[in-house]
Design an enzyme around this catalytic site. Structure first.
Site, PDB file in Angstrom:
ATOM      1  N   ASP A  14       0.854  -1.191   0.000  1.00  0.00           N
ATOM      2  CA  ASP A  14       0.000   0.000   0.000  1.00  0.00           C
ATOM      3  C   ASP A  14       0.890   1.240   0.000  1.00  0.00           C
ATOM      4  O   ASP A  14       1.679   1.440   0.930  1.00  0.00           O
ATOM      5  CB  ASP A  14      -0.901  -0.025   1.237  1.00  0.00           C
ATOM      6  N   ASP A 108      -2.818   2.507  -6.149  1.00  0.00           N
ATOM      7  CA  ASP A 108      -1.789   2.587  -5.107  1.00  0.00           C
ATOM      8  C   ASP A 108      -1.711   1.387  -4.181  1.00  0.00           C
ATOM      9  O   ASP A 108      -0.999   1.428  -3.179  1.00  0.00           O
ATOM     10  CB  ASP A 108      -1.995   3.856  -4.268  1.00  0.00           C
ATOM     11  N   GLU A 109      -2.421   0.300  -4.495  1.00  0.00           N
ATOM     12  CA  GLU A 109      -2.280  -0.883  -3.639  1.00  0.00           C
ATOM     13  C   GLU A 109      -2.567  -2.155  -4.425  1.00  0.00           C
ATOM     14  O   GLU A 109      -3.304  -2.145  -5.415  1.00  0.00           O
ATOM     15  CB  GLU A 109      -3.196  -0.800  -2.417  1.00  0.00           C
TER      16      GLU A 109
END
Length: 360
Positions: A14, A108-109
């Site tokens: 993350d 983003d993860e």
């Protein structure tokens, strides 16, 4: 009941305050300052906040007005999604150097199954450290990671030592880890559910574990079985290298609140056109049309209808949206409208995961 799969090695990576961190990286003048990505005007919404801003209670999804009220020195930056996608592609390229079993959750993860990996490294902990170092060296941003035998625990663990940290929860540590975890930190337990659990005397994983399956299903429906299993370390969902979209949507926040269904239909026509373009771009059709309405008091209402055939055409979507709009009277003026199409014709693909047993 299905037993937990003991031999998977899952990493959840993350990025730390991704959008805001990209802006601070690209503009040195923003570094160390409270930054919010999103609209700063009264009708704007915060998409992301730097850690400097989060200290003042600024977080994603709150209004720009409230964010500025909480943090008078807050600097608003307009989002640059093309730039975020460019950075995200570089990060995901690093992931694929280690495994092809990568399941992106957003820009983003992502989850990575490194049970069998391209580096031949038996330690998921060391792989996570190496990936985070490469992201920092090659991209310039920090990331956090959680490592465990299933996706749920890995996701929870990745938030444990944020920012720029990681946590490994070995199979024999999972039960103890979850028992002392505050219920609000359980992935999938939002604010409303947290408040409901508090009223039922559930404050920690241990409290949750003491409740019977029947009790949890009675109070939380299908989610009750999920809570019953995950607090016991049971979450057997595999990392899927191709995520199948469950719905496709489009929405718009208006500069001025809408008070008439006639005006709303005009806006819905534009939203339906955007939705049609997205559906046709990906060659997707669906059966369930959902109308989303956000009122001036920020309450959200959804209305859905499932057809007997797949659609992707704007006119057919709009016909159903009109029916949903006039289904009942508006309770207040409207600040946002959205349309989505679910129950898609996407073919579900099964991922075969080879599982071997190694030390974490």
């Amino acid at each position: 009941m299905q037993e937990p799969i003991q031999n998977r090695k899952i990493i959840h990576v993350d990025m730390d305050a991704f959008y805001a961190s990209v802006e601070q990286m690209d503009n040195p003048e923003l570094r160390g300052k409270p930054v919010a990505v999103g609209g700063g005007e009264n009708r704007g919404v915060v998409s992301a906040a730097s850690y400097e801003a989060r200290k003042f209670g600024v977080r994603s999804a709150i209004s720009g007005y409230l964010a500025k009220k909480n943090c008078p020195d807050l600097i608003f930056v307009r989002p640059r999604f093309e730039r975020y996608r460019e950075i995200s592609a570089k990060i995901h390229k690093i992931f694929y150097d280690y495994t092809d079993l990568v399941e992106p959750l957003s820009l983003d993860e992502a989850y990575l199954d490194v049970t069998v990996n391209k580096k031949g490294n038996p330690s998921a902990t060391l792989i996570a450290q190496e990936i985070r170092k490469r992201i920092f060296d090659e991209v310039g941003l920090t990331a956090s990671a959680g490592i465990s035998m299933n996706k749920f625990v890995a996701k929870v663990a990745s938030d444990f030592n944020k920012p720029n940290g990681q946590k490994t929860v070995n199979p024999d540590e999972i039960i103890d880890f979850l028992e002392v975890l505050p219920i609000r930190k359980f992935y999938g337990v939002g604010k409303v559910t947290t408040d409901k659990m508090y009223h039922l005397g559930i404050f920690t994983g241990k409290d949750l574990k003491e409740k019977s399956l029947e009790f949890l299903v009675k109070h939380f429906g299908k989610s009750g079985a999920f809570y019953y299993n995950v607090v016991r370390g049971i979450h057997n969902s595999a990392v899927k290298s191709e995520r199948i979209a469950k719905s496709v949507g489009a929405e718009h926040t208006f500069d001025e609140n809408l008070t008439s269904e006639v005006f709303m239909m005009e806006r819905l026509e534009s939203i339906a056109a955007t939705l049609e373009r997205r559906l046709k771009k990906h060659k997707i059709a669906g059966k369930t049309v959902t109308l989303k309405i956000k009122y001036s008091d920020f309450t959200v209402q959804t209305r859905s209808k499932t057809l007997i055939y797949f659609i992707a055409d704007k006119s057919l979507i709009l016909d159903t949206a009109k029916e949903l709009l006039y289904q009942e009277k508006m309770k207040d003026s409207v600040r946002l409208l959205g349309l989505s199409l679910g129950n898609l014709n996407t073919e579900v693909k099964k991922t075969i995961v080879v599982q071997l047993k190694f030390d974490f």
